[in-house]
Design a protein around this motif. Structure first.
Motif, PDB file in Angstrom:
ATOM      1  N   GLY A   1       0.781  -1.225   0.000  1.00  0.00           N
ATOM      2  CA  GLY A   1       0.000   0.000   0.000  1.00  0.00           C
ATOM      3  C   GLY A   1       0.812   1.274   0.000  1.00  0.00           C
ATOM      4  N   SER A   2       2.064   1.180   0.419  1.00  0.00           N
ATOM      5  CA  SER A   2       2.896   2.389   0.515  1.00  0.00           C
ATOM      6  C   SER A   2       4.178   2.284  -0.308  1.00  0.00           C
ATOM      7  CB  SER A   2       3.246   2.667   1.986  1.00  0.00           C
ATOM      8  OG  SER A   2       2.082   2.897   2.748  1.00  0.00           O
ATOM      9  N   TYR A   3       4.969   1.235  -0.038  1.00  0.00           N
ATOM     10  CA  TYR A   3       6.282   1.156  -0.675  1.00  0.00           C
ATOM     11  C   TYR A   3       6.190   0.994  -2.189  1.00  0.00           C
ATOM     12  CZ  TYR A   3      10.756  -0.633  -2.212  1.00  0.00           C
ATOM     13  OH  TYR A   3      11.922  -0.832  -2.912  1.00  0.00           O
ATOM     14  N   LEU A   4       5.384   0.024  -2.669  1.00  0.00           N
ATOM     15  CA  LEU A   4       5.308  -0.213  -4.115  1.00  0.00           C
ATOM     16  C   LEU A   4       4.767   0.998  -4.876  1.00  0.00           C
ATOM     17  CD1 LEU A   4       4.154  -3.946  -4.428  1.00  0.00           C
ATOM     18  CD2 LEU A   4       6.452  -2.989  -4.651  1.00  0.00           C
ATOM     19  N   PRO A   5       3.667   1.642  -4.419  1.00  0.00           N
ATOM     20  CA  PRO A   5       3.215   2.858  -5.112  1.00  0.00           C
ATOM     21  C   PRO A   5       4.252   3.975  -5.085  1.00  0.00           C
ATOM     22  CG  PRO A   5       1.458   1.977  -3.748  1.00  0.00           C
ATOM     23  CD  PRO A   5       2.697   1.217  -3.391  1.00  0.00           C
ATOM     24  N   PHE A   6       4.944   4.126  -3.934  1.00  0.00           N
ATOM     25  CA  PHE A   6       5.971   5.170  -3.836  1.00  0.00           C
ATOM     26  C   PHE A   6       7.119   4.891  -4.802  1.00  0.00           C
ATOM     27  CE2 PHE A   6      10.086   6.489  -2.098  1.00  0.00           C
ATOM     28  CZ  PHE A   6       9.901   7.861  -2.038  1.00  0.00           C
ATOM     29  N   ARG A   7       7.570   3.644  -4.848  1.00  0.00           N
ATOM     30  CA  ARG A   7       8.671   3.291  -5.744  1.00  0.00           C
ATOM     31  C   ARG A   7       8.280   3.513  -7.206  1.00  0.00           C
ATOM     32  NH1 ARG A   7      11.081  -2.703  -6.942  1.00  0.00           N
ATOM     33  NH2 ARG A   7       8.935  -2.906  -7.673  1.00  0.00           N
ATOM     34  N   LYS A   8       7.046   3.162  -7.552  1.00  0.00           N
ATOM     35  CA  LYS A   8       6.576   3.317  -8.930  1.00  0.00           C
ATOM     36  C   LYS A   8       6.477   4.792  -9.303  1.00  0.00           C
ATOM     37  CE  LYS A   8       2.844   1.617 -11.940  1.00  0.00           C
ATOM     38  NZ  LYS A   8       3.597   0.561 -12.633  1.00  0.00           N
ATOM     39  N   SER A   9       5.877   5.593  -8.421  1.00  0.00           N
ATOM     40  CA  SER A   9       5.730   7.025  -8.724  1.00  0.00           C
ATOM     41  C   SER A   9       7.083   7.719  -8.774  1.00  0.00           C
ATOM     42  CB  SER A   9       4.830   7.695  -7.678  1.00  0.00           C
ATOM     43  OG  SER A   9       5.414   7.638  -6.387  1.00  0.00           O
ATOM     44  N   ARG A  10       7.999   7.341  -7.898  1.00  0.00           N
ATOM     45  CA  ARG A  10       9.338   7.934  -7.919  1.00  0.00           C
ATOM     46  C   ARG A  10      10.068   7.592  -9.211  1.00  0.00           C
ATOM     47  NH1 ARG A  10      11.267  12.149  -6.504  1.00  0.00           N
ATOM     48  NH2 ARG A  10      10.079  11.898  -4.578  1.00  0.00           N
ATOM     49  N   ALA A  11       9.949   6.347  -9.654  1.00  0.00           N
ATOM     50  CA  ALA A  11      10.593   5.947 -10.909  1.00  0.00           C
ATOM     51  C   ALA A  11      10.005   6.712 -12.081  1.00  0.00           C
ATOM     52  CB  ALA A  11      10.438   4.441 -11.123  1.00  0.00           C
ATOM     53  N   TYR A  12       8.688   6.931 -12.056  1.00  0.00           N
ATOM     54  CA  TYR A  12       8.041   7.663 -13.147  1.00  0.00           C
ATOM     55  C   TYR A  12       8.485   9.128 -13.159  1.00  0.00           C
ATOM     56  CZ  TYR A  12       4.389   9.154 -16.385  1.00  0.00           C
ATOM     57  OH  TYR A  12       3.721   9.657 -17.472  1.00  0.00           O
ATOM     58  N   ILE A  13       8.552   9.739 -11.999  1.00  0.00           N
ATOM     59  CA  ILE A  13       9.005  11.132 -11.911  1.00  0.00           C
ATOM     60  C   ILE A  13      10.441  11.248 -12.413  1.00  0.00           C
ATOM     61  CG2 ILE A  13       9.611  12.980 -10.295  1.00  0.00           C
ATOM     62  CD1 ILE A  13       7.174  12.074  -8.614  1.00  0.00           C
ATOM     63  N   ASN A  14      11.293  10.314 -12.027  1.00  0.00           N
ATOM     64  CA  ASN A  14      12.680  10.334 -12.499  1.00  0.00           C
ATOM     65  C   ASN A  14      12.755  10.204 -14.014  1.00  0.00           C
ATOM     66  OD1 ASN A  14      13.644  10.595  -9.887  1.00  0.00           O
ATOM     67  ND2 ASN A  14      13.989   8.395  -9.615  1.00  0.00           N
ATOM     68  N   THR A  15      11.883   9.375 -14.576  1.00  0.00           N
ATOM     69  CA  THR A  15      11.852   9.218 -16.030  1.00  0.00           C
ATOM     70  C   THR A  15      11.382  10.498 -16.704  1.00  0.00           C
ATOM     71  OG1 THR A  15      11.352   6.852 -15.770  1.00  0.00           O
ATOM     72  CG2 THR A  15      10.963   7.813 -17.933  1.00  0.00           C
ATOM     73  N   LEU A  16      10.368  11.141 -16.131  1.00  0.00           N
ATOM     74  CA  LEU A  16       9.899  12.425 -16.669  1.00  0.00           C
ATOM     75  C   LEU A  16      11.010  13.465 -16.643  1.00  0.00           C
ATOM     76  CD1 LEU A  16       6.326  12.764 -15.083  1.00  0.00           C
ATOM     77  CD2 LEU A  16       6.869  12.353 -17.489  1.00  0.00           C
ATOM     78  N   ASN A  17      11.773  13.463 -15.568  1.00  0.00           N
ATOM     79  CA  ASN A  17      12.858  14.433 -15.443  1.00  0.00           C
ATOM     80  C   ASN A  17      13.986  14.201 -16.436  1.00  0.00           C
ATOM     81  OD1 ASN A  17      11.565  15.768 -13.344  1.00  0.00           O
ATOM     82  ND2 ASN A  17      12.586  14.599 -11.733  1.00  0.00           N
TER      83      ASN A  17
END
Length: 212
Positions: A28-44
């Motif tokens: 509920g926390s770690y997997l969504p956070f890891r996914k969103s962080r990876a997506y933000i890094n890709t956007l950057n």
């Protein structure tokens, strides 16, 4: 008389409770956070992407990360960027590759057939195929676009994006009857829509000219 819990049972319950807390924290926390962080890094990192093949490779990383939430939003946002790519290229093979990439990621979401933004997903896919049709003149994109628009209209009879999308598609098919049907519905809902009247008349004139 006080009743004391069996020490072994107490340990089992404590272990199960701790495992449940860890499970909730992980999924509920770690997997969504890891996914969103990876997506933000890709956007950057977008500024350093020089081809669609590279775009696809980088965005596949967050898209393929497991998470109970966040997938639909990331797929939809990525699809919008792909639509922008299609608008800017005239390479038919690149457009086909881009559409296959979006369709592959959207397929589980569309197959599920529900969700708060389900009609928005249908519209993005319909508009993407329509844009590909306009850019390439390849009729293989016509049927998928129409199917997505029709599904969207079934779920929202009065939503303008699907009605105007079908107006474009039926004109591309030279289907006077269906075009008239959509025009009638649009004008019934928005009587002052002058643009649709003019576009429909131009379509009729073109069809009549081609029949001579």
């Amino acid at each position: 008389r006080a009743v004391f819990m069996n020490p072994t049972l107490k340990k089992i319950i404590s272990f199960a409770a701790a495992a449940a807390i860890l499970w909730v924290a992980y999924y509920g926390s770690y997997l969504p956070f890891r996914k969103s962080r990876a997506y933000i890094n890709t956007l950057n990192s977008m500024g350093s992407i020089n081809s669609f093949a590279e775009f696809k490779e980088r965005f596949s990383v967050p898209l393929n990360m497991p998470s109970p939430i966040g997938q639909e939003e990331i797929v939809r946002n990525t699809a919008n960027m792909v639509v922008n790519f299609i608008q800017q290229t005239n390479d038919p093979s690149g457009i086909d590759d881009a559409i296959n990439f979006v369709e592959t990621n959207f397929r589980p979401i569309i197959d599920r057939g529900r969700g708060m933004s389900f009609t928005q997903n249908l519209y993005i896919l319909g508009a993407m195929h329509e844009l590909a049709l306009v850019k390439t003149k390849d009729l293989k994109y016509l049927a998928p676009s129409k199917n997505y628009y029709l599904k969207g209209r079934e779920l929202g009879q009065k939503r303008p994006q699907f009605l105007f999308g079908l107006f474009d598609i039926y004109r591309a098919e030279n289907n006077v009857e269906k075009t008239q049907e959509v025009v009638n519905q649009i004008l019934a809902q928005w009587p002052a829509e002058e643009r649709i009247k003019g576009a429909f008349q131009e379509f009729l004139d073109r069809v009549l000219t081609n029949q001579k």
